[in-house]
Design an enzyme around this catalytic site. Structure first.
Site, PDB file in Angstrom:
ATOM      1  N   LYS A  45       1.062  -1.225   0.045  1.00 14.25           N
ATOM      2  CA  LYS A  45       0.074   0.064  -0.111  1.00 14.25           C
ATOM      3  C   LYS A  45       0.967   1.298   0.023  1.00 14.25           C
ATOM      4  O   LYS A  45       1.789   1.287   0.932  1.00 14.25           O
ATOM      5  CB  LYS A  45      -0.888  -0.034   1.430  1.00 14.25           C
ATOM      6  CG  LYS A  45      -1.795   1.349   1.484  1.00 14.25           C
ATOM      7  CD  LYS A  45      -2.643   1.474   0.389  1.00 14.25           C
ATOM      8  CE  LYS A  45      -3.245   2.817   0.348  1.00 14.25           C
ATOM      9  NZ  LYS A  45      -4.114   3.370  -0.493  1.00 14.25           N
ATOM     10  N   CYS A 132      -1.944   9.881  -6.454  1.00 19.84           N
ATOM     11  CA  CYS A 132      -2.936   9.841  -5.398  1.00 19.84           C
ATOM     12  C   CYS A 132      -3.793  10.834  -5.818  1.00 19.84           C
ATOM     13  O   CYS A 132      -3.578  11.929  -5.342  1.00 19.84           O
ATOM     14  CB  CYS A 132      -2.634   9.769  -4.122  1.00 19.84           C
ATOM     15  SG  CYS A 132      -4.046   9.726  -2.959  1.00 19.84           S
TER      16      CYS A 132
HETATM   17  O1  RRO Z   1      -5.356   6.022  -0.905  1.00 23.06           O
HETATM   18  C1  RRO Z   1      -6.251   6.321  -1.865  1.00 23.06           C
HETATM   19  O2  RRO Z   1      -7.254   6.887  -1.478  1.00 23.06           O
HETATM   20  C2  RRO Z   1      -5.703   6.206  -3.213  1.00 23.06           C
HETATM   21  C3  RRO Z   1      -4.157   6.255  -3.690  1.00 23.06           C
HETATM   22 BR1  RRO Z   1      -2.916   6.534  -2.412  1.00 23.06          BR
HETATM   23  C4  RRO Z   1      -4.123   6.164  -5.103  1.00 23.06           C
HETATM   24  O3  RRO Z   1      -2.850   6.198  -5.356  1.00 23.06           O
HETATM   25  N1  RRO Z   1      -5.086   5.727  -5.882  1.00 23.06           N
HETATM   26  C5  RRO Z   1      -6.077   5.673  -5.396  1.00 23.06           C
HETATM   27  O4  RRO Z   1      -7.188   5.428  -5.964  1.00 23.06           O
HETATM   28  N2  RRO Z   1      -6.648   5.765  -3.958  1.00 23.06           N
END
Ligand code: RRO
Length: 342
Positions: A45, A132
């Site tokens: 993650k 993100c």
């Molecule tokens: O954690 C998120 O909300 C998230 C991330 Br870091 C990302 O790179 N892409 C996404 O769709 N959600």
């Protein structure tokens, strides 16, 4: 059948990885990926220095037949030290890549320094997430071209003597001039792969029955995934594969729900693929089914390795207007494809 491939020279037994964010936040989830032979490589993650709880709930809504998945997780993660330890646990089973998403340039540098200064012998590489879409007040770095350049310059200043390959996760781009601009920037740094694409940022899925959004954060806006984004993902894979030198791999991510989708990503030039929404919504058994279908497709096409077709997409032959109007081949092509392949 040979499914083996590589990312930045790191060998993978299959081309299938999880997309960072899915089944990869805790060691319990990571162990499922580690012990499933369908999965060739693991992405942890996206993480920050300290752990984060992420955005308020509801923050994920699954894909349906007529709508994409939507998420606004907000970077919930266990912190970089946790994932450095995860790699020690699972990195001897298959390649483990750490995804990094600091909220500032300084944080990205601090995380990468932490990785470089630790025992990182079980880490296969670092995926720097420049895309993100879900942290309120933090726009996606990769939509600001000067910020991409500055980020990579500063990150490689501290990372240049490390043996760990570093790739970047990109958002979708929608204009050829943007593909070219980003590719030109990436070529100026020792980036080893690009992952195309992150979720399609700031979409809106709504519930017309209750007349509400389906997620709470950012008034309902979130990153879109699932079958609906495959065409955008393929366009980005295809564009970056053609624009980047072969020392930079392209990982395809977006819209994979069946074996044919894996085939299509690789045909467009992907070295490997990452699966997000399908794995999140339907679990590893659905991903295993994709690999079985992909195997059948390669067999029917008499391909024995991914190199036989990777990046070999042809542009359809030009027709005159009259031929195009008369020629029903596209229709039959679609029908026959449907009959042959699951
Ligand atoms: O954690 C998120 O909300 C998230 C991330 Br870091 C990302 O790179 N892409 C996404 O769709 N959600």
């Amino acid at each position: 059948m040979q499914f083996n491939t590589s990312i930045a020279g790191i060998a993978l037994a299959t081309p299938i990885c999880n997309a960072s964010g899915v089944m990869c936040t805790t060691d319990e989830q990571l162990s499922q990926l580690a012990f499933d032979p369908t999965i060739g490589g693991i992405f942890t993650k996206s993480c920050t220095i300290e752990k984060r709880v992420g955005n308020p709930y509801p923050r994920y809504f699954a894909a349906t037949a007529s709508s994409p998945s939507i998420n606004s997780m907000g970077l919930p993660n266990a912190g970089i030290d946790y994932y450095i330890e995860s790699a020690k646990r699972f990195g001897h089973i298959k390649p483990v890549f750490l995804s990094v998403a600091g909220l500032t340039l300084q944080e990205n540098m601090d995380i990468i320094k932490r990785i470089d200064e630790n025992d990182n012998s079980m880490i296969s590489g670092i995926e720097l997430n420049l895309s993100c879409p879900n942290v309120p007040g933090k726009p996606q770095i990769a939509y600001d071209f000067d910020a991409i350049d500055e980020t990579l310059r500063r990150v490689f200043e501290i990372h240049h003597s490390s043996k760990l390959p570093l790739g970047v996760k990109l958002p979708p781009y929608f204009d050829p001039i943007h593909f070219e601009h980003v590719a030109d920037l990436l070529k100026q740094h020792p980036v080893k792969w690009v992952t195309c694409i992150n979720s399609v940022g700031n979409g809106l899925v709504i519930d017309p029955i209750h007349e509400t959004t389906v997620i709470f954060p950012k008034s309902g806006l979130g990153g879109l995934g699932g079958a609906a984004i495959k065409a955008t993902a393929l366009a980005n894979v295809y564009a970056f594969r053609r624009l980047l030198p072969f020392g930079i791999d392209v990982i395809g991510c977006g819209g994979i729900t069946r074996g044919m989708d894996i085939f299509e990503h690789i045909l467009c030039g992907a070295q490997a693929v990452q699966i997000g929404t399908l794995m999140q919504d339907q679990g590893l058994s659905a991903v295993q089914k994709c690999l079985t279908e992909f195997n059948h497709i390669m067999t029917l096409k008499k391909y024995t390795s991914l190199d036989d077709f990777r990046g070999k997409l042809n542009v359809v032959e030009q027709q005159t207007e009259i031929d195009a109007a008369r020629d029903p081949s596209c229709y039959f092509e679609v029908r026959s494809r449907k009959n042959i392949f699951p």
